[in-house]
Each structure stands twice: as C-alpha cells, then as structure tokens.
Design a protein around this motif. Structure first.
Motif, PDB file in Angstrom:
ATOM      1  N   GLY A  85      48.892  28.076  -0.319  1.00  0.00           N
ATOM      2  CA  GLY A  85      48.074  29.187  -0.768  1.00  0.00           C
ATOM      3  C   GLY A  85      46.734  29.357  -0.088  1.00  0.00           C
ATOM      4  O   GLY A  85      45.961  30.238  -0.445  1.00  0.00           O
ATOM      5  N   THR A 107      55.820  28.598   0.258  1.00  0.00           N
ATOM      6  CA  THR A 107      54.362  28.479   0.306  1.00  0.00           C
ATOM      7  C   THR A 107      53.925  27.340   1.218  1.00  0.00           C
ATOM      8  O   THR A 107      54.658  26.363   1.399  1.00  0.00           O
ATOM      9  CB  THR A 107      53.800  28.235  -1.109  1.00  0.00           C
ATOM     10  OG1 THR A 107      52.389  28.051  -1.036  1.00  0.00           O
ATOM     11  CG2 THR A 107      54.411  26.999  -1.747  1.00  0.00           C
ATOM     12  N   GLU A 108      52.739  27.488   1.761  1.00  0.00           N
ATOM     13  CA  GLU A 108      52.083  26.383   2.457  1.00  0.00           C
ATOM     14  C   GLU A 108      50.798  25.995   1.732  1.00  0.00           C
ATOM     15  O   GLU A 108      49.846  25.522   2.331  1.00  0.00           O
ATOM     16  CB  GLU A 108      51.805  26.741   3.918  1.00  0.00           C
ATOM     17  CG  GLU A 108      53.049  26.711   4.782  1.00  0.00           C
ATOM     18  CD  GLU A 108      52.749  26.651   6.264  1.00  0.00           C
ATOM     19  OE1 GLU A 108      51.563  26.784   6.645  1.00  0.00           O
ATOM     20  OE2 GLU A 108      53.700  26.472   7.046  1.00  0.00           O
ATOM     21  N   PRO A 117      46.862  33.536   3.365  1.00  0.00           N
ATOM     22  CA  PRO A 117      47.887  34.515   2.964  1.00  0.00           C
ATOM     23  C   PRO A 117      48.981  34.705   4.008  1.00  0.00           C
ATOM     24  O   PRO A 117      50.137  34.955   3.655  1.00  0.00           O
ATOM     25  CB  PRO A 117      47.073  35.799   2.771  1.00  0.00           C
ATOM     26  CG  PRO A 117      45.688  35.335   2.471  1.00  0.00           C
ATOM     27  CD  PRO A 117      45.506  34.084   3.280  1.00  0.00           C
ATOM     28  N   ASN A 137      59.273  25.399   0.831  1.00  0.00           N
ATOM     29  CA  ASN A 137      58.814  25.979   2.091  1.00  0.00           C
ATOM     30  C   ASN A 137      60.011  26.154   3.009  1.00  0.00           C
ATOM     31  O   ASN A 137      60.700  25.193   3.346  1.00  0.00           O
ATOM     32  CB  ASN A 137      57.775  25.067   2.734  1.00  0.00           C
ATOM     33  CG  ASN A 137      57.121  25.694   3.955  1.00  0.00           C
ATOM     34  OD1 ASN A 137      57.578  26.708   4.479  1.00  0.00           O
ATOM     35  ND2 ASN A 137      56.038  25.094   4.420  1.00  0.00           N
ATOM     36  N   GLN A 190      58.160  34.325   6.379  1.00  0.00           N
ATOM     37  CA  GLN A 190      57.874  33.135   5.574  1.00  0.00           C
ATOM     38  C   GLN A 190      58.548  33.200   4.203  1.00  0.00           C
ATOM     39  O   GLN A 190      58.506  34.216   3.513  1.00  0.00           O
ATOM     40  CB  GLN A 190      56.368  32.971   5.398  1.00  0.00           C
ATOM     41  CG  GLN A 190      55.934  31.907   4.411  1.00  0.00           C
ATOM     42  CD  GLN A 190      56.237  30.492   4.868  1.00  0.00           C
ATOM     43  OE1 GLN A 190      56.451  30.244   6.049  1.00  0.00           O
ATOM     44  NE2 GLN A 190      56.245  29.557   3.946  1.00  0.00           N
ATOM     45  N   TYR A 240      54.949  35.107   9.722  1.00  0.00           N
ATOM     46  CA  TYR A 240      54.146  33.891   9.763  1.00  0.00           C
ATOM     47  C   TYR A 240      53.005  33.966  10.774  1.00  0.00           C
ATOM     48  O   TYR A 240      53.221  34.178  11.973  1.00  0.00           O
ATOM     49  CB  TYR A 240      55.029  32.682  10.060  1.00  0.00           C
ATOM     50  CG  TYR A 240      54.291  31.375   9.887  1.00  0.00           C
ATOM     51  CD1 TYR A 240      54.171  30.787   8.637  1.00  0.00           C
ATOM     52  CD2 TYR A 240      53.686  30.758  10.973  1.00  0.00           C
ATOM     53  CE1 TYR A 240      53.478  29.607   8.471  1.00  0.00           C
ATOM     54  CE2 TYR A 240      52.982  29.576  10.815  1.00  0.00           C
ATOM     55  CZ  TYR A 240      52.886  29.002   9.559  1.00  0.00           C
ATOM     56  OH  TYR A 240      52.184  27.844   9.386  1.00  0.00           O
ATOM     57  N   ASN A 286      53.776  35.030  -5.048  1.00  0.00           N
ATOM     58  CA  ASN A 286      54.906  34.299  -4.485  1.00  0.00           C
ATOM     59  C   ASN A 286      56.135  34.379  -5.395  1.00  0.00           C
ATOM     60  O   ASN A 286      57.259  34.494  -4.918  1.00  0.00           O
ATOM     61  CB  ASN A 286      54.532  32.830  -4.254  1.00  0.00           C
ATOM     62  CG  ASN A 286      53.622  32.662  -3.045  1.00  0.00           C
ATOM     63  OD1 ASN A 286      53.614  33.486  -2.141  1.00  0.00           O
ATOM     64  ND2 ASN A 286      52.840  31.589  -3.033  1.00  0.00           N
ATOM     65  N   HIS A 314      50.472  32.648   5.589  1.00  0.00           N
ATOM     66  CA  HIS A 314      51.436  31.547   5.552  1.00  0.00           C
ATOM     67  C   HIS A 314      52.191  31.522   4.228  1.00  0.00           C
ATOM     68  O   HIS A 314      52.800  30.515   3.886  1.00  0.00           O
ATOM     69  CB  HIS A 314      50.731  30.198   5.752  1.00  0.00           C
ATOM     70  CG  HIS A 314      50.099  30.045   7.097  1.00  0.00           C
ATOM     71  ND1 HIS A 314      49.610  28.838   7.544  1.00  0.00           N
ATOM     72  CD2 HIS A 314      49.869  30.928   8.102  1.00  0.00           C
ATOM     73  CE1 HIS A 314      49.093  28.993   8.764  1.00  0.00           C
ATOM     74  NE2 HIS A 314      49.250  30.251   9.121  1.00  0.00           N
ATOM     75  N   GLU A 315      52.147  32.626   3.496  1.00  0.00           N
ATOM     76  CA  GLU A 315      52.746  32.659   2.163  1.00  0.00           C
ATOM     77  C   GLU A 315      53.950  33.599   2.111  1.00  0.00           C
ATOM     78  O   GLU A 315      54.239  34.332   3.053  1.00  0.00           O
ATOM     79  CB  GLU A 315      51.692  33.072   1.128  1.00  0.00           C
ATOM     80  CG  GLU A 315      50.547  32.060   0.989  1.00  0.00           C
ATOM     81  CD  GLU A 315      51.011  30.686   0.523  1.00  0.00           C
ATOM     82  OE1 GLU A 315      51.284  30.527  -0.678  1.00  0.00           O
ATOM     83  OE2 GLU A 315      51.106  29.776   1.374  1.00  0.00           O
ATOM     84  N   MET A 316      54.637  33.573   0.982  1.00  0.00           N
ATOM     85  CA  MET A 316      55.908  34.267   0.787  1.00  0.00           C
ATOM     86  C   MET A 316      55.849  35.721   1.261  1.00  0.00           C
ATOM     87  O   MET A 316      55.010  36.506   0.825  1.00  0.00           O
ATOM     88  CB  MET A 316      56.260  34.235  -0.707  1.00  0.00           C
ATOM     89  CG  MET A 316      57.638  34.756  -1.040  1.00  0.00           C
ATOM     90  SD  MET A 316      58.884  33.529  -0.648  1.00  0.00           S
ATOM     91  CE  MET A 316      60.253  34.100  -1.641  1.00  0.00           C
TER      92      MET A 316
END
Length: 320
Positions: free
Chosen positions: A226, A223-224, A229, A208, A220, A237, A248, A231-233
């Motif tokens: 999953g 990952t946080e 969405p 992360n 971002q 953010y 990801n 908060h993902e690659m």
C-alpha cells in the motif's frame, strides 16, 4: 585586427558542439535492451533517453521492480555514458553505449571500473495500430480441468499451479515465521499480439501476483503493502496507478477486461474504467523479453506467496 584568427576558434567550437549534438541524437528515444551476462541467460531491460535543454535525462526499467530515473548521462568520444545508479551501497553501475546504426545499440555494463554484462538494444517499435473493427468470439484459455495450454516457468522445480474446481490455483500459502522458496510462474503455450482478455481473480489479503500481457506488461494483482498506488491492485505496474480512491478488495472474486492494441491498453475492473487507452511506454519489471514487436504469451505471477485463484479466462483476437 585579424578577423580570421578570431573566427577560427568560434568555428571550431561550433563544429564540436554540432558534432556532440549529432552524437547525442543517435542515442535519444526508447530502447528495448537485452543484457547478456558472462554466465546465465540473457534478460530484458528498457531505457528512454531525452534531451532536456542540452541535458540528457531518462528512465530505466531494470530486470525487476519499478522503473527509475537515470542519474545522468553524457557523450564521451562518441560513446554515451549512462550513470544508472547504485546496485548496492558502494557499487555504482554505468552503461557505455555505442550506436551501431540502423536503430541499434551495443555496449557494456560496468560495475565501478569492472566490465560486466554486454548490452544490445533496438529502437522500441511505435506499435501504432488502429483499433480492429471486429473481434472473434471469446475462446477459453483455461479449460477448468487441467493445465493444457499452460506451462510453468521460472522456478519450475517448485511449481504450485494446479487446476481445481474450475479454477487455476497457485497453491502456495504463506507460512508465518517461515521463509519459503519462490515458486513457479505459469504462462500460455500460445502467443498473442492484439486481444481482448477477460479474467477473474481471487487474491487473498497480503497476496501478490500479476497478469502479464504478451509476457511484458504487468497488470498488478494484489498488494505490495500500500505504499505506492502504482504497485497496487489494478495498476499497470509502476507506470499507471488505479483510479484515485480505488480499493484493493482482496479476498473476493473480481474481474478484469483488458483490451491491448499495439502499445495502448484499456482496463475495466468489475465494469469500472481503470485505464483508458493509455500508452505502455515499455516493458514492466519481470518481463520475459524486450522484443516488443513480437507476439507473446500471457503469464501469471506465482513466485510470490498466497493462494491465488484465477478462472473464466477468455480471449478474443482481431478478425482477419
């Protein structure tokens, strides 16, 4: 029938309503906020307030994490009382804001009935600028040899950033079963306004991190978990998720090409369009400050765990 007597309360009610509407108008819009506690350093937040059919609604970006809707707001004796919501069970937070004129706010954050940090805000700038016609030749931000042009920030006593094999590495592995202290982030010593950025990253499974533009807006990395969405690659953010179906693909090198002009951002990942000139409403969680009109540094998040590697970091700026 005394028409004057009947008209008087109607007129009074109309004047009160008009005054209340004017009071509300003073608080509407987007605000770059600074929170100053009694001890410790000031920190940024952001709030947007709208009038939805006579009801004040809005969203707040706290110091960290994702934005959230406010619970409610109302005007009382010329002050706007914003119900921010619970900080913890049984601990309600509210903001008492006053208009200071000329696009400025002052106030206090209250925890229940207790006064907390002081608040100050300025109207967020529009940052409405045209796309530059020409850009400079890309220049490296990282020389691949050492940390020249970069400095750790945050938990500097636990700096894990090193230059190794042409890569800028957050050498901060996660150790199963151990809770390790947070490590430092790292930022450029130079500040930027509008730019084109190329950056490559290899983030391990479960890692992360984040790439902060002007030190305020996070792209971002990693990952946080999953669940969200946004908060993902590749997400901006909490504001904008990556394209539907995007993977990801952690543990592999991937590239981002970012163009930021004013508050509009375009992002390509490995040549695929992720964000097409979308507007950044305000700072994301983890921003260094809320001074959106000013240039700012790039910073890379290192306070989470995972051996995360960056390389081939270059920047172009508008030609003068």
């Amino acid at each position: 029938m005394n028409i004057k007597l009947l008209f008087a309360p109607i007129l009074a009610a109309t004047l009160v309503s008009t005054a209340a509407a004017q009071d509300v108008k003073d608080f509407l819009g987007r605000w770059d906020m600074t929170v100053t506690p009694a001890t410790g350093k000031p920190y940024p937040q952001w709030i947007e307030l709208i009038d939805n059919g006579g009801k004040i609604e809005g969203k707040l970006q706290p110091r960290g994490g994702a934005w959230r809707p406010i619970v409610g707001a109302h005007v009382d004796s010329g002050k706007l009382i914003v119900d921010v919501g619970p900080a913890a069970p049984g601990s309600e937070i509210s903001w008492e804001l006053s208009s200071a004129g000329a696009g400025k706010l002052t106030g206090v954050e209250k925890h229940g009935n207790d006064a907390g940090p002081t608040l100050s805000g300025v109207k967020a700038p529009s940052l409405d600028r045209p796309m530059p016609k020409q850009w400079t030749k890309p220049q490296p931000l990282f020389n691949g040899k050492d940390l020249t042009g970069w400095e750790p920030i945050g938990h500097v006593e636990n700096n894990k950033w090193v230059a190794r094999n042409g890569e800028l590495v957050n050498d901060n592995p996660e150790v199963p079963g151990q809770k390790l202290p947070p490590a430092a982030n790292i930022m450029t010593t130079e500040k930027f306004q509008d730019f084109k950025l190329h950056i490559e990253v290899n983030c391990p499974e479960g890692g992360n991190s984040g790439i902060y533009m002007r030190g305020r807006y996070e792209l971002q990395v990693g990952t946080e978990g999953g669940k969200l969405p946004s908060h993902e690659m590749g997400a901006i953010y909490s504001w904008y998720p990556p394209p539907a179906g995007a993977e990801n693909n952690l543990g592999k090198w991937t590239s981002f090409d970012v163009t930021l002009v004013g508050r509009h951002i375009t992002v390509y990942r490995d040549g695929k369009l992720y964000h097409d000139n979308v507007e950044l409403p305000g700072p994301t969680g983890g921003a260094l400050d809320s001074n959106e009109a000013e240039p700012g540094p790039f910073y890379l998040q290192g306070d989470h765990h995972g051996v995360i590697m960056y390389r081939n970091i270059t920047i172009s700026v508008p030609k003068k």
